[in-house]
Scaffold this motif. Structure first.
Motif: not given
Ligand code: F42
Length: 144
Positions: A11, A15, A45-47, A51, A54, A67, A69-70, A78-79, A82, A125
Motif C-alpha cells: 500500500w 501510494q 544505508n545498507k544497499t 527509497r 509516504p 515521525v 511512528s510505524r 527502517v527509514w 537511512n 500519532y
Molecule cells: N509511516 C510512519 O512511520 N509515519 C507516518 O507518518 C506514515 C504515514 C504514511 C502515510 C501513507 C502511507 O501510505 C504510509 C505511511 N507510513 C507512515 C508508512 C511508511 O510509508 C512506511 O511504510 C513505514 O513507516 C515503514 O517504513 P520502513 O522503512 O520500515 O519500510 C519497510 C517495510 C521497508 O521498506 N523495508 C525494506 C525491506 O526490503 O524490508 C528495506 C527498506 C530500506 O530502507 N532498507 C535499507 C537499505 O539499505 O536499502 C536498510 C535499512 C536498515 O537499516 O535495515
C-alpha cells in the motif's frame, strides 16, 4: 545513480507510484482520511538504493516534521536508519519537490513543540505513542 527499490509494503509502494505518476495530483492523502501525505526520497544505508516513503504531511514553517511512528510498532521503521546515515532527502509535497536536509530532534522543548504540530496534523500519532515503549523518532526536514 542508484536504482529505486520500492517498499515491500504494497500500500505504501502503490501510494508512491500513484503520487509520482500523477505528478502529485492523486494519492496525496492517507486513504479516505483527507489528511495530506508527502513522499520522502532517501538513500538505503545498507544497499545505497533509492527509497521512497509516504509520510503524513506535518509543516513547521518551510520545514516538515517526519515521525517514525510505524503505527506504534515495537521497532523503528527502517527509514529512520537511512535518515540517520544520510540526511539529504527530497520531499514531494503535492506537485512540488524540495531538496531538504533532515536532523533528528533531540531537545525536549523542540521535540514537544514539533510533536504537538504532528498530533494536530494527525491525531493517531498520540495513540501510536501510547502503544509502544520506544521513543518515536522525530526528524525536522529543512530546505537544503
Ligand atoms: N509511516 C510512519 O512511520 N509515519 C507516518 O507518518 C506514515 C504515514 C504514511 C502515510 C501513507 C502511507 O501510505 C504510509 C505511511 N507510513 C507512515 C508508512 C511508511 O510509508 C512506511 O511504510 C513505514 O513507516 C515503514 O517504513 P520502513 O522503512 O520500515 O519500510 C519497510 C517495510 C521497508 O521498506 N523495508 C525494506 C525491506 O526490503 O524490508 C528495506 C527498506 C530500506 O530502507 N532498507 C535499507 C537499505 O539499505 O536499502 C536498510 C535499512 C536498515 O537499516 O535495515
Amino acid at each position: 545513480m542508484a536504482e529505486y527499490v520500492p517498499s515491500p509494503v504494497k500500500w505504501a509502494a502503490d501510494q508512491v507510484a500513484l503520487y509520482e505518476s500523477s505528478g502529485g495530483t492523486e494519492g496525496i492523502t492517507l486513504l479516505d482520511t483527507g489528511l495530506p501525505v508527502i513522499i520522502v526520497t532517501h538513500r538505503g544505508n545498507k544497499t545505497g538504493a533509492v527509497r521512497k516513503t509516504p509520510l503524513m504531511r506535518v509543516k513547521d514553517g518551510g520545514g516538515y516534521v517526519l515521525v517514525g511512528s510505524r503505527g506504534g510498532a515495537p521497532a523503528h521503521p527502517v527509514w529512520v536508519h537511512n535518515l540517520r546515515t544520510d540526511p539529504s532527502v527530497q520531499i514531494q509535497d503535492k506537485t512540488e519537490v524540495f531538496s531538504m536536509r533532515v536532523r533528528e530532534v533531540q531537545g525536549a522543548d523542540e521535540r514537544a513543540r514539533l510533536w504537538a504540530l504532528a498530533v494536530e496534523a494527525f491525531p493517531p500519532y498520540k495513540d501510536y505513542r501510547n502503544k509502544t515503549e520506544r521513543l518515536i523518532p522525530v526528524f525536522l526536514a529543512e530546505p537544503a
